[in-house]
Scaffold this motif. Structure first.
Motif, short mmCIF file in Angstrom:
data_model
loop_
_atom_site.label_atom_id
_atom_site.label_comp_id
_atom_site.label_asym_id
_atom_site.label_seq_id
_atom_site.Cartn_x
_atom_site.Cartn_y
_atom_site.Cartn_z
N LEU A 50 35.11 56.22 17.81
CA LEU A 50 35.99 56.28 18.97
C LEU A 50 35.38 55.57 20.17
O LEU A 50 36.10 54.92 20.95
N ARG A 51 34.08 55.68 20.33
CA ARG A 51 33.43 54.96 21.44
C ARG A 51 33.52 53.45 21.20
O ARG A 51 33.71 52.68 22.14
N GLN A 52 33.42 53.05 19.94
CA GLN A 52 33.59 51.63 19.61
C GLN A 52 35.00 51.16 19.95
O GLN A 52 35.20 50.09 20.54
N ASP B 105 44.98 57.07 25.26
CA ASP B 105 45.09 57.90 24.05
C ASP B 105 43.75 58.01 23.34
O ASP B 105 43.43 59.06 22.77
N THR B 106 42.98 56.96 23.34
CA THR B 106 41.66 57.01 22.71
C THR B 106 40.73 57.96 23.46
O THR B 106 39.94 58.69 22.86
N MET B 107 40.84 57.97 24.78
CA MET B 107 40.05 58.91 25.57
C MET B 107 40.40 60.36 25.22
O MET B 107 39.52 61.21 25.12
N VAL B 108 41.69 60.59 25.03
CA VAL B 108 42.11 61.94 24.65
C VAL B 108 41.52 62.31 23.28
O VAL B 108 41.00 63.41 23.09
N GLU B 109 41.58 61.38 22.34
CA GLU B 109 41.03 61.65 21.01
C GLU B 109 39.52 61.87 21.07
O GLU B 109 38.98 62.76 20.40
N LEU B 110 38.83 61.08 21.89
CA LEU B 110 37.39 61.27 22.04
C LEU B 110 37.11 62.62 22.69
O LEU B 110 36.16 63.32 22.30
N ALA B 111 37.92 63.01 23.67
CA ALA B 111 37.75 64.32 24.31
C ALA B 111 37.93 65.43 23.29
O ALA B 111 37.16 66.41 23.27
N GLU B 112 38.94 65.31 22.42
CA GLU B 112 39.15 66.31 21.37
C GLU B 112 37.93 66.40 20.46
O GLU B 112 37.51 67.49 20.07
N VAL C 110 35.30 69.61 19.88
CA VAL C 110 34.93 70.18 18.58
C VAL C 110 33.41 70.30 18.47
O VAL C 110 32.89 71.27 17.91
N LEU C 111 32.71 69.34 19.05
CA LEU C 111 31.24 69.34 19.00
C LEU C 111 30.62 70.28 20.04
O LEU C 111 29.40 70.39 20.13
N GLY C 112 31.47 70.96 20.82
CA GLY C 112 30.97 71.91 21.80
C GLY C 112 30.51 71.28 23.10
O GLY C 112 29.92 71.97 23.94
N ARG C 113 30.79 70.03 23.31
CA ARG C 113 30.36 69.32 24.53
C ARG C 113 31.52 69.33 25.52
O ARG C 113 32.17 68.33 25.78
N HIS C 114 31.80 70.51 26.06
CA HIS C 114 33.01 70.74 26.84
C HIS C 114 33.04 69.93 28.14
O HIS C 114 34.09 69.44 28.54
N SER C 115 31.90 69.81 28.80
CA SER C 115 31.89 69.08 30.06
C SER C 115 32.23 67.61 29.84
O SER C 115 33.02 67.03 30.60
N GLU C 116 31.65 66.99 28.81
CA GLU C 116 31.96 65.59 28.51
C GLU C 116 33.43 65.45 28.13
O GLU C 116 34.10 64.49 28.54
N ALA C 117 33.92 66.41 27.33
CA ALA C 117 35.32 66.35 26.90
C ALA C 117 36.26 66.41 28.11
O ALA C 117 37.20 65.63 28.22
N ASP C 118 35.97 67.33 29.02
CA ASP C 118 36.79 67.47 30.21
C ASP C 118 36.81 66.15 31.00
O ASP C 118 37.85 65.72 31.51
N GLY C 119 35.66 65.50 31.08
CA GLY C 119 35.57 64.24 31.81
C GLY C 119 36.47 63.17 31.21
O GLY C 119 37.14 62.42 31.95
N PHE C 120 36.50 63.05 29.89
CA PHE C 120 37.35 62.04 29.25
C PHE C 120 38.83 62.40 29.39
O PHE C 120 39.69 61.51 29.54
N TYR C 121 39.16 63.71 29.33
CA TYR C 121 40.54 64.10 29.59
C TYR C 121 40.96 63.64 30.99
O TYR C 121 42.06 63.10 31.19
N GLN C 122 40.09 63.88 31.98
CA GLN C 122 40.43 63.52 33.36
C GLN C 122 40.58 62.01 33.50
O GLN C 122 41.49 61.53 34.20
N ARG C 123 39.72 61.25 32.85
CA ARG C 123 39.84 59.78 32.90
C ARG C 123 41.16 59.32 32.29
O ARG C 123 41.81 58.40 32.79
#
Length: 476
Positions: A81-83, A95-102, A106-119
């Motif tokens: 997804l980063r690629q 949409d890719t940011m949303v998928e990466l956030a999801e 799942v990996l438990g990295r909630h702060s990073e996920a929230d950041g990609f959702y916001q972006r």
């Protein structure tokens, strides 16, 4: 004087067990390998035909990563997804940011996920799609222990649904589910009036999106009934639950798990209404479905044991509640709140039979679980405080009992309202403590207020109301 414990309303909130949830799966569950191979072959074919940075190639890579994540391979999906994100233009990357956030969630990295959702939200227009992303943000924050942030995201999502023109059928259904989720969140936080509002709007929205006789609509009405019962509107709650049982039984059959849960819940409401024989019949109907060892069986046994205690059959109550605790303990954290209810009921039965040293550790354990899981200001915490105060009251430790009653009263007035029957019951207990401490005027004031609340709730002919009025006359 035997202190009274609030026994006329539902002893715990159970909104989470029956939520109208919308789920969609793009790929069948099971062995993911054949599907992954097909997706990977499609991606490699796109590379050969169009090159690695062509939009169709990148989209194929995102689909492959999404499949891998959905089948438990989030760690492998993340670099793909980063690629893909690095190869996309800004407009195409939301949409890719949303998928990466999801995936990060799942990996438990909630702060990073929230950041990609916001972006991703920064790139999207307000409407159904952005509302869906905000719902994901809300669920992420709730799972991460940030209920206030979750509530804010749900409310913002509901605003976005109103900004993009008429909703599609799927949009109406997702909005209805979001309202239900908001209700569950508010109920868990003890915000019962706000939860009722969310459930009512969700029920109307479900009826619009699915139909009035759809199981999803019935599920939300059952959640609404739970809140109404806790707020003292047991008759309305019973009517809603009876309606919901009929719909869900017709859809799934009489032995479906949700039917059993609703039967058990209706039994709790009948108990609140004083219809004890009907309550017992509903508990037994649930047990007939939950006939093997399970946490669900523990829930029904908790209610059946508490009912036996209300009827004064302490031996039967103790036996049933001990079994209930055993079933619920096997579920660990997933059923911690239900375990606390069983422990509280068990402790109250032991206290009622005079076994204070055995009751106290059970009541303390229930209090700790409820404070941890529900928050210090939840109405169920007040129930535990009243139960534990009763132990100190009977031991003659009046100062300690009064402190606990005062704290419980403060919670109940703020969360249930100043005229709720539980407020009256706690005032009654507190009045006896104050009278024993020689605080006659304060005790009379508490009893007078208790009499007003309980007379309005139960009627002047209720035996408990008569007891309160008699105590008030003795003080005057």
């Amino acid at each position: 004087m035997q202190p009274v414990t609030a026994g006329r309303r539902l002893p715990a909130l159970c909104g989470t067990w029956l939520a109208a949830t919308l789920c969609a799966a793009e790929v069948p569950a099971g062995n993911a390998a054949p599907f992954e191979n097909l997706y990977r072959e499609a991606y490699e074919r796109r590379i050969r035909e169009s090159g690695p940075e062509h939009p169709d190639t990148v989209s194929s890579l995102v689909r492959l990563a999404a499949l891998m994540r959905s089948h438990g391979r989030a760690e492998a999906a993340e670099p793909l997804l980063r690629q893909a994100l690095g190869a996309q233009t800004a407009g195409a990357s939301a949409d890719t940011m949303v998928e990466l956030a999801e995936t990060l969630a799942v990996l438990g990295r909630h702060s990073e996920a929230d950041g990609f959702y916001q972006r991703s939200l920064e790139l999207a227009e307000a409407g159904e799609r952005s509302a869906g992303t905000l719902i994901r943000v809300a669920r992420l924050r709730n799972a991460g222990g940030d209920p206030l942030g979750a509530e804010q995201a749900y409310r913002k999502a509901l605003q976005h649904f109103e900004m993009g023109g008429p909703l599609s059928r799927d949009g109406r259904r997702v909005r209805a589910a979001a309202l239900n989720d908001l209700g569950l969140l508010l109920e868990a936080e003890g915000e019962l009036a706000a939860a009722e509002t969310a459930y009512r709007e969700s029920a109307d929205s479900h009826a619009d999106a699915y139909g009035a006789r759809h199981p999803a609509t019935a599920a939300v009405r059952a959640n609404l009934a739970s809140t109404l019962a806790v707020r003292g509107e047991a008759a309305d709650a019973a009517a809603l639950l009876e309606q919901s049982i009929g719909v869900i039984r017709a859809a799934y059959g009489p032995r479906h798990d949700d039917v059993a849960r609703l039967q058990n819940r209706l039994g709790e409401v009948y108990e609140v209404l004083g219809r004890l024989d009907e309550a017992q019949a509903r508990y037994l109907a649930a047990l007939a479905v939950w006939d093997g060892p399970s946490p669900s069986r523990g829930m029904a046994l908790t209610d059946l044991g508490r009912l036996a205690g209300v009827r004064g059959d302490f031996d039967a109550a103790e036996t049933v509640l001990a079994e209930a605790v055993g079933h619920l303990q096997t579920a660990g954290e997933a059923m911690a709140v239900e375990l606390a209810e069983a422990l509280d009921s068990y402790g109250s039965v032991l206290r009622g039979s005079g076994r204070l040293d055995e009751a106290e550790p059970l009541l303390r354990r229930a209090l700790v679980i409820r404070e941890t899981k529900l928050g210090a200001s939840h109405p169920d915490v007040a129930l535990s405080l009243v139960g534990l105060a009763g132990v100190f009251h009977l031991r003659g430790n009046l100062a300690r009992a009064g402190t606990l009653y005062d704290r419980a009263l403060d919670i109940q007035e703020r969360t249930l309202g100043p005229d709720h029957p539980e407020v009256g019951e706690t005032l009654y207990n507190l009045a006896h403590v104050r009278r024993s401490l020689g605080e006659t005027v304060s005790a009379a004031d508490a009893l007078e207020r208790a009499a007003e609340i309980l007379s309005a709730a139960y009627g002047a002919d209720d035996p408990f109301v008569a007891e309160v009025l008699s105590a008030l006359r003795a003080l005057r």
